[in-house]
Design a protein around this motif. Structure first.
Motif, short mmCIF file in Angstrom:
data_model
loop_
_atom_site.label_atom_id
_atom_site.label_comp_id
_atom_site.label_asym_id
_atom_site.label_seq_id
_atom_site.Cartn_x
_atom_site.Cartn_y
_atom_site.Cartn_z
N MET A 68 -2.70 3.90 10.42
CA MET A 68 -3.78 4.10 9.45
C MET A 68 -5.11 3.58 9.99
SD MET A 68 -4.27 5.62 6.62
CE MET A 68 -2.55 5.95 6.23
N LYS A 69 -5.06 2.48 10.75
CA LYS A 69 -6.28 1.94 11.34
C LYS A 69 -6.88 2.93 12.35
CE LYS A 69 -8.06 -1.92 14.11
NZ LYS A 69 -7.70 -3.17 14.84
N LEU A 70 -6.03 3.51 13.18
CA LEU A 70 -6.51 4.48 14.16
C LEU A 70 -7.04 5.73 13.48
CD1 LEU A 70 -3.89 4.24 17.07
CD2 LEU A 70 -6.09 3.11 16.84
N LEU A 71 -6.44 6.10 12.35
CA LEU A 71 -6.93 7.25 11.60
C LEU A 71 -8.35 6.98 11.10
CD1 LEU A 71 -5.50 9.88 11.16
CD2 LEU A 71 -4.74 9.10 8.92
N CYS A 72 -8.60 5.76 10.64
CA CYS A 72 -9.96 5.38 10.22
C CYS A 72 -10.92 5.49 11.39
CB CYS A 72 -9.97 3.94 9.70
SG CYS A 72 -9.11 3.69 8.13
N GLU A 73 -10.50 5.01 12.56
CA GLU A 73 -11.37 5.06 13.74
C GLU A 73 -11.67 6.49 14.15
OE1 GLU A 73 -9.34 2.82 16.71
OE2 GLU A 73 -9.70 0.87 15.75
N HIS A 75 -11.75 9.20 12.25
CA HIS A 75 -12.67 9.81 11.30
C HIS A 75 -14.07 9.22 11.43
CE1 HIS A 75 -10.16 12.45 8.62
NE2 HIS A 75 -9.23 11.85 9.33
N ASN A 76 -14.17 7.95 11.76
CA ASN A 76 -15.50 7.37 12.02
C ASN A 76 -16.10 7.95 13.29
OD1 ASN A 76 -16.02 5.59 9.84
ND2 ASN A 76 -14.59 4.08 10.68
N ASP A 77 -15.26 8.21 14.29
CA ASP A 77 -15.75 8.84 15.52
C ASP A 77 -16.33 10.21 15.24
OD1 ASP A 77 -14.96 6.66 16.98
OD2 ASP A 77 -13.13 7.58 17.79
N VAL A 195 -13.48 19.61 17.85
CA VAL A 195 -13.28 18.22 17.47
C VAL A 195 -12.50 18.13 16.17
CG1 VAL A 195 -14.48 16.18 16.59
CG2 VAL A 195 -15.24 17.25 18.72
N MET A 196 -12.88 18.95 15.21
CA MET A 196 -12.20 18.93 13.91
C MET A 196 -10.73 19.31 14.03
SD MET A 196 -14.28 17.77 11.72
CE MET A 196 -13.32 18.10 10.25
N TYR A 197 -10.41 20.15 15.00
CA TYR A 197 -9.00 20.50 15.21
C TYR A 197 -8.20 19.27 15.60
CZ TYR A 197 -4.78 22.50 17.26
OH TYR A 197 -3.48 22.79 17.56
N GLY A 198 -8.74 18.48 16.52
CA GLY A 198 -8.06 17.25 16.92
C GLY A 198 -7.88 16.28 15.77
N VAL A 199 -8.91 16.18 14.95
CA VAL A 199 -8.86 15.28 13.79
C VAL A 199 -7.80 15.76 12.80
CG1 VAL A 199 -10.15 14.34 11.84
CG2 VAL A 199 -11.26 14.61 14.05
N LYS A 200 -7.76 17.05 12.56
CA LYS A 200 -6.80 17.60 11.60
C LYS A 200 -5.37 17.42 12.08
CE LYS A 200 -8.89 21.66 11.22
NZ LYS A 200 -9.17 23.05 10.78
N VAL A 201 -5.13 17.64 13.38
CA VAL A 201 -3.77 17.47 13.91
C VAL A 201 -3.31 16.03 13.76
CG1 VAL A 201 -2.41 17.44 16.04
CG2 VAL A 201 -3.84 19.42 15.52
N ALA A 202 -4.17 15.08 14.20
CA ALA A 202 -3.80 13.66 14.11
C ALA A 202 -3.59 13.23 12.67
CB ALA A 202 -4.89 12.80 14.77
N THR A 203 -4.48 13.68 11.78
CA THR A 203 -4.40 13.28 10.37
C THR A 203 -3.16 13.85 9.71
OG1 THR A 203 -6.82 13.21 10.23
CG2 THR A 203 -5.61 13.31 8.16
N LEU A 204 -2.91 15.12 9.92
CA LEU A 204 -1.76 15.77 9.29
C LEU A 204 -0.45 15.17 9.80
CD1 LEU A 204 -0.63 17.94 7.42
CD2 LEU A 204 -0.77 19.56 9.32
N PHE A 205 -0.38 14.91 11.10
CA PHE A 205 0.84 14.35 11.67
C PHE A 205 1.13 12.96 11.09
CE2 PHE A 205 2.92 11.70 14.93
CZ PHE A 205 4.13 12.35 14.99
N ILE A 206 0.12 12.09 11.09
CA ILE A 206 0.32 10.72 10.58
C ILE A 206 0.67 10.75 9.10
CG2 ILE A 206 -0.84 8.53 10.10
CD1 ILE A 206 -2.33 8.88 12.75
N CYS A 207 -0.01 11.59 8.34
CA CYS A 207 0.28 11.67 6.90
C CYS A 207 1.69 12.19 6.66
CB CYS A 207 -0.75 12.58 6.21
SG CYS A 207 -2.39 11.82 6.00
N SER A 208 2.16 13.12 7.49
CA SER A 208 3.51 13.65 7.31
C SER A 208 4.56 12.58 7.62
CB SER A 208 3.73 14.87 8.20
OG SER A 208 3.80 14.53 9.58
#
Length: 351
Positions: A68-73, A75-77, A195-208
């Protein structure tokens, strides 16, 4: 990462960045290539850092907190990169805006669901505290109310329902949004979408993975294939492989829940409940029971600390997503105001 003893290594150590990241049929300036490469290299490092070192790490609160911490980082990036792109909101395509706002509101809903699941775990800990308080007394009269508390724990955990699982269409919709919107004649827009593709993949994977951890249902697990043209693809593939291996082992072990500390607590509760029943029937081993009480108290404390820490991380992610959404809406309103004022001034100069 490059090592100090390896001199003369090129800055872009994943190969030719223009060949690797320039979308077909488009020409990116060296500045845009640098911004995109910097973001993707940073994403690759974060995904590598998240890759579990052992199967036992996957569903620990420590690993989930790091995720979750890396997800915050990440999205801030993205917010930083959007500023560096100097791409006015007025230049965003309508489809981009709609998708961003749609994703952000669904992520806020998911954060609320995670917080609800964590709150249920906290409620269970309150029940355990009551049982441990009764067991702190040497009086055998306290065993009956302690057993009642342990019964309440069993009932609470067995009846626990995950809001994430009940709201599965949200996850399904996020998966559908992985496809990149088409971008024409906008190099900055192409960079933003990549960039948004990378964010979506990481976010969706972690949330799943979180959804599986809270619900125990494998229906929410995903297998995402990322083309190797992305600089972070190898790091993501390795992360996904290791996490999926941990999930497979979790299934085969027959654990009560994917959350390791919760499973440890539940195991000790069942043993203690059985011992207390033996005491009531007149056959309990006192020393063994006391050792188990100490063990349960220790595991319950780990559960509390883990839940508290993860709750803070989920709250932080909620605020990161919310602030990004608010900033975009504020910029959009400002752009509309400036545009409206400009048109008004133009109309007053018309003959």
């Amino acid at each position: 990462m490059s090592k100090p003893q390896e001199p003369h290594r090129p800055f872009f150590h994943f190969g030719n960045p223009f060949r690797a990241i320039s979308p077909k049929g488009s020409k990116l300036s060296s500045r845009l290539v640098f911004l995109l490469a910097t973001f993707e290299d940073s994403l690759a490092q974060k995904l590598t850092k998240l890759t579990p070192k052992s199967d036992n790490d996957v569903f620990s609160f420590l690993w989930m907190g790091l995720a979750m911490k890396l997800l915050c980082e990440i999205h801030n990036d993205v917010k930083t990169l959007i500023g560096d792109l100097e791409l006015p909101v007025s230049d965003w395509g309508e489809k981009w805006l709609d998708e961003y706002l749609d994703i952000s509101v669904k992520l806020l809903d998911i954060c609320n669901d995670f917080s609800s699941d964590l709150s249920q775990l906290n409620q269970g800990h309150l029940i355990l505290r009551c049982a441990l308080h009764n067991l702190a007394s040497t009086s055998s009269n306290q065993f009956v109310p302690a057993r009642c508390s342990l019964d309440a724990w069993n009932q609470h955990i067995s009846s626990r329902t995950s809001r994430v699982e009940n709201r599965s269409p949200i996850m399904d919709h996020l998966e559908e949004l992985l496809d990149l919107p088409k971008v024409k004649n906008s190099p900055k827009g192409k960079v933003l979408m990549q960039v948004m593709y990378g964010v979506k993949v990481a976010t969706l994977f972690i949330c799943s993975v979180f959804a599986y951890a809270f619900s125990g249902s494998s229906k929410r697990l995903l297998s995402i294939h990322v083309p190797d043209t992305y600089r972070w693809a190898q790091a993501f593939t390795e992360l996904q492989k290791n996490v999926n291996m941990g999930i497979k082992i979790n299934h085969s072990s027959g654990r009560f829940t994917a959350l390791r500390v919760l499973d440890a607590v539940d195991e000790r509760v069942k043993k203690l409940h059985s011992m207390i029943q033996e005491n009531i029937d007149g056959g309990m081993k006192v020393e063994e029971c006391q050792n188990l009480i100490v063990d349960l108290r220790s595991e319950a404390e780990k559960l509390t600390q883990g839940v508290d820490h993860l709750t803070k991380q989920v709250d932080e992610f909620f605020h990161v997503v919310l602030s990004g959404r608010d900033a975009l809406l504020s910029n959009l309103r400002s752009s509309e105001t400036v545009f409206g004022q400009g048109m008004e001034g133009l109309s007053t100069r018309q003959p």
